[in-house]
Each structure stands twice: as C-alpha cells, then as structure tokens.
Design a protein around this motif. Sequence first.
Motif, PDB file in Angstrom:
ATOM      1  N   ALA A 156      44.998  58.227  42.080  1.00 22.10           N
ATOM      2  CA  ALA A 156      45.251  56.797  41.897  1.00 22.10           C
ATOM      3  C   ALA A 156      46.018  56.538  40.604  1.00 22.10           C
ATOM      4  N   SER A 157      46.621  55.372  40.525  1.00 21.06           N
ATOM      5  CA  SER A 157      47.321  54.990  39.299  1.00 21.06           C
ATOM      6  C   SER A 157      46.304  54.585  38.235  1.00 21.06           C
ATOM      7  N   PRO A 158      46.658  54.728  36.961  1.00 20.80           N
ATOM      8  CA  PRO A 158      45.747  54.269  35.906  1.00 20.80           C
ATOM      9  C   PRO A 158      45.391  52.792  36.055  1.00 20.80           C
ATOM     10  N   GLU A 159      46.337  51.998  36.534  1.00 16.64           N
ATOM     11  CA  GLU A 159      46.089  50.566  36.693  1.00 16.64           C
ATOM     12  C   GLU A 159      45.026  50.299  37.755  1.00 16.64           C
TER      13      GLU A 159
ATOM     14  N   ALA B 128      30.214  50.247  36.641  1.00 16.70           N
ATOM     15  CA  ALA B 128      31.610  50.692  36.681  1.00 16.70           C
ATOM     16  C   ALA B 128      31.759  51.939  37.547  1.00 16.70           C
ATOM     17  N   TYR B 129      30.822  52.878  37.407  1.00 19.06           N
ATOM     18  CA  TYR B 129      30.906  54.100  38.208  1.00 19.06           C
ATOM     19  C   TYR B 129      30.733  53.789  39.693  1.00 19.06           C
ATOM     20  N   GLN B 130      29.775  52.927  40.005  1.00 19.96           N
ATOM     21  CA  GLN B 130      29.539  52.578  41.401  1.00 19.96           C
ATOM     22  C   GLN B 130      30.763  51.902  42.011  1.00 19.96           C
TER      23      GLN B 130
ATOM     24  N   ALA C  29      39.142  49.015  38.758  1.00 24.37           N
ATOM     25  CA  ALA C  29      37.848  49.359  39.360  1.00 24.37           C
ATOM     26  C   ALA C  29      36.739  49.511  38.325  1.00 24.37           C
ATOM     27  N   ILE C  30      37.094  49.908  37.107  1.00 27.80           N
ATOM     28  CA  ILE C  30      36.058  50.190  36.100  1.00 27.80           C
ATOM     29  C   ILE C  30      35.958  49.096  35.042  1.00 27.80           C
ATOM     30  N   ARG C  31      36.491  47.944  35.338  1.00 23.35           N
ATOM     31  CA  ARG C  31      36.553  46.876  34.344  1.00 23.35           C
ATOM     32  C   ARG C  31      35.173  46.510  33.789  1.00 23.35           C
ATOM     33  N   HIS C  32      34.121  46.653  34.609  1.00 24.55           N
ATOM     34  CA  HIS C  32      32.762  46.322  34.157  1.00 24.55           C
ATOM     35  C   HIS C  32      32.325  47.176  32.970  1.00 24.55           C
ATOM     36  N   GLY C  33      32.906  48.368  32.824  1.00 19.44           N
ATOM     37  CA  GLY C  33      32.420  49.308  31.821  1.00 19.44           C
ATOM     38  C   GLY C  33      32.972  49.118  30.427  1.00 19.44           C
TER      39      GLY C  33
END
Length: 232
Positions: free
Chosen positions: A79-82, A62-64, A87-91
Amino acid sequence: MSTRNEEPTRKSRIRKYKAPEVMEILAPVHGPAEWEPRYNPAEELVYTILSQHTSDLNSGRAYQTLMDTFGTLNAVAEASPEAIEDAIRHGGLAKQKSVRIKTVLNLVHEEVGSFDLSFLGEMPLDEAKTWLKKFPGIGPKTAAIILCFALGMPAMPVDTHIYRVSQRLRLIGPKVNADKAHDLLEPMVPPKDVFAFHVYLIRHGRQICKAQRPKCGECVLAECCPSQGKFD
C-alpha cells in the motif's frame, strides 16, 4: 560535632532490594503473569511501531483498523504510505509511522522472502536482537517486545513505568539511560522469570509507583525503597 554513636542517616540504613526479592514481593499483589502470544512476530513488529508515543487503547484501535483495511501484511507492504496513514490515524504520528511500517515490512520481505519471522525463536537471544535492530526504527525496546511477546523469549522490554520503578528502587543507577536499562535489568532474574518481572514492574508503576504522585503509603516495597518518602 558528630560522634561515632550518632544515629546513622536513613539513607545509610536502607537495604536495597535485589530483583528476585522485588519479584517475590510483587507476585501476590500484581500476579499472576502467564505468557501467551499476542500476535506473530511480524504482526507484533507492526503493532509495536504503532504503540510508540501513544496509549495502548489508541495503538490497539490503529492496528485493528489497519488490518481491517488491508487484511494481510503483504497488502500493507504494497500500500501507499498515504493509505496506511489514513488507516492508522487513531494511533497518532500517523505520517511518520506509516512510512516506518511500509519501509520495515519491505526490508524484512526483501531479506526473508516472507513475513514469517518464527526463525528468530531458534536463534540465541542476543543474535535475534541484533537481527531485528538492524532495521530502521527498531531499537532495544521494540526488539525485546517482539521477542518476548510473540516468541516467549526471555527478553526484557523496558517501558517508562519499568524504567521509573527500577531507578527508584536503585536496581539501575540514576544516570543509566532507557536503552542501557534493557541490558542491565534482563539478567537480574532467571530467564524463566523475565516475562513476569516485566509485567509486575509495569503493573506496579501504573498502579502504585506513579510518575507524579506515587502511593508510597500503599507500596509493599516501601520498607527497603531508597526513594520512599521523597514525594510527600
């Protein structure tokens, strides 16, 4: 009827380990533990939020992805929260973490004027912890991780493995909560040994003193562990 010559119970015979003894015994098994910075303090802050309630693998991915997507923390903050959530959906828990990351980054920037938190390394440890914990979502564990891993300060992050092993060894009492455990465990070893103490306990918890089926028969600490044999 009991007599004075009656053999003492196993519990009364056990001599509990002290933290420096635990380190000395675990070092040949789980060492060495050499500190080197993983990220800068602000990056570590974001990474640590992503690591909450998920695996190291998922938080790392997620960080990467977050940094590949936005490039800089300034861009993440704008950036927007959305967009952050995507981008971090994996986490895992992406909706909650996206809001937390954006909020904390913006609050830090408002106060400092940048994302350079290296000044924390010049502060007394307790003051640096207090400064970090005033931001939402940053508790004792997150503050300790930032100070320890990014700045090499003698802060003791207590994760689930350290908490479990410490309680089983009776380094901390059974009613001590995880937040309080940070304050109790940290001064048990000299400042120069705090990072290694943290690493050894985590490795021991992951490999030997597991939550469900601890390998007491393979444990180098079993001789003086008050919990030895309770999981057979």
